[in-house]
Scaffold this active site. Sequence first.
Site, PDB file in Angstrom:
ATOM      1  N   ASP A  50       0.842  -1.193   0.000  1.00  0.00           N
ATOM      2  CA  ASP A  50       0.000   0.000   0.000  1.00  0.00           C
ATOM      3  C   ASP A  50       0.876   1.240   0.000  1.00  0.00           C
ATOM      4  OD1 ASP A  50      -2.952   1.098   0.757  1.00  0.00           O
ATOM      5  OD2 ASP A  50      -1.423   2.246   1.825  1.00  0.00           O
ATOM      6  N   TYR A  55       3.192   9.815  -0.744  1.00  0.00           N
ATOM      7  CA  TYR A  55       4.287   9.224   0.034  1.00  0.00           C
ATOM      8  C   TYR A  55       5.635   9.432  -0.663  1.00  0.00           C
ATOM      9  CZ  TYR A  55       0.504   6.580   2.357  1.00  0.00           C
ATOM     10  OH  TYR A  55      -0.634   6.194   3.019  1.00  0.00           O
ATOM     11  N   LYS A  80      -2.651   5.794  -4.140  1.00  0.00           N
ATOM     12  CA  LYS A  80      -3.712   6.756  -3.834  1.00  0.00           C
ATOM     13  C   LYS A  80      -3.431   8.084  -4.533  1.00  0.00           C
ATOM     14  CE  LYS A  80      -3.595   4.802   0.817  1.00  0.00           C
ATOM     15  NZ  LYS A  80      -2.144   4.452   0.788  1.00  0.00           N
ATOM     16  N   HIS A 113      -7.494   9.712  -1.975  1.00  0.00           N
ATOM     17  CA  HIS A 113      -6.835   9.691  -0.667  1.00  0.00           C
ATOM     18  C   HIS A 113      -7.666  10.374   0.422  1.00  0.00           C
ATOM     19  CE1 HIS A 113      -2.483   9.348   1.064  1.00  0.00           C
ATOM     20  NE2 HIS A 113      -3.383   9.103   1.995  1.00  0.00           N
TER      21      HIS A 113
END
Length: 279
Positions: A50, A55, A80, A113
């Site tokens: 994930d 990120y 996401k 998200h």
Amino acid sequence: MTIETNRVPQLELNNGVRIPQFGLGVFQIPPEETAAAVREALEAGYRHLDTAQMYRNEEGVGAGIRDSGVPREEIFVTTKLANDAQGHDNAINAMEGSLQRLELDYVDLYLIHWPLPKQDKYVATWHGFEELQRAGKARAIGVSNFQIPHLERLAAESATVPAVNQIELHPALQQPELRAYHEAHGIVTEAWSPLAQGEVLEDPLLAELAEKHGKTPAQIVLRWHVQLGNVVFPKSSSPKRMRENIDIFDFSLSDSDLDVLSGLDEGRRTGFDPDTFEG
């Protein structure tokens, strides 16, 4: 210790795609460490990864997959949408960027998200997601941090029910009403911050359960998630901790154990409130 991958249960999403119930979250793993973490996780038996555009480590996820030698079709990959890429066309273009960074032809799950309700773009974004699914760029599409009103609006203004909703969920924030809505509408619940960033692990009741089962408090909480039917992916870059986290399929919590954990709910968030967070 290598965990047999077939010990990890799989859940069927509302479009027939199957998702491993346990995986690795790579939030806050530095980009330069991500590939090694992914390789270690896949070696330890993980088959669900994930990540997210925000990120900034999608490249490392893709590199770890390629370096692992595990066939792509055996790995479930989620990413996401970045908050600044909401909107129909932006969401489609952002997916192309993710696929380039991951060096993949498709992802298994693509999530909005955050709903960002004041921006009022999540319905248009969702229509873009529907196009991506039809084009085969995402095998399944879903959302993250959506509340019941957000989900109800998607139901009223689109033809596709989200396959999952990834929400903050741990013993101190159990969200029973939202989980009940998911169950009633065929939406799988995914848990982020499943250990409340470690805040719940000092509870003496958890220590008692850990001693009873010969496990750690973290393993007790992760097993609780699995027995509730949640998809769970604790974050770790430590090989030892990765193996410890996934080593939860050789015991079960009793009904009385589950009652103890249910009593820990305080409605307490460690992250942002989806109704007010605007990225």
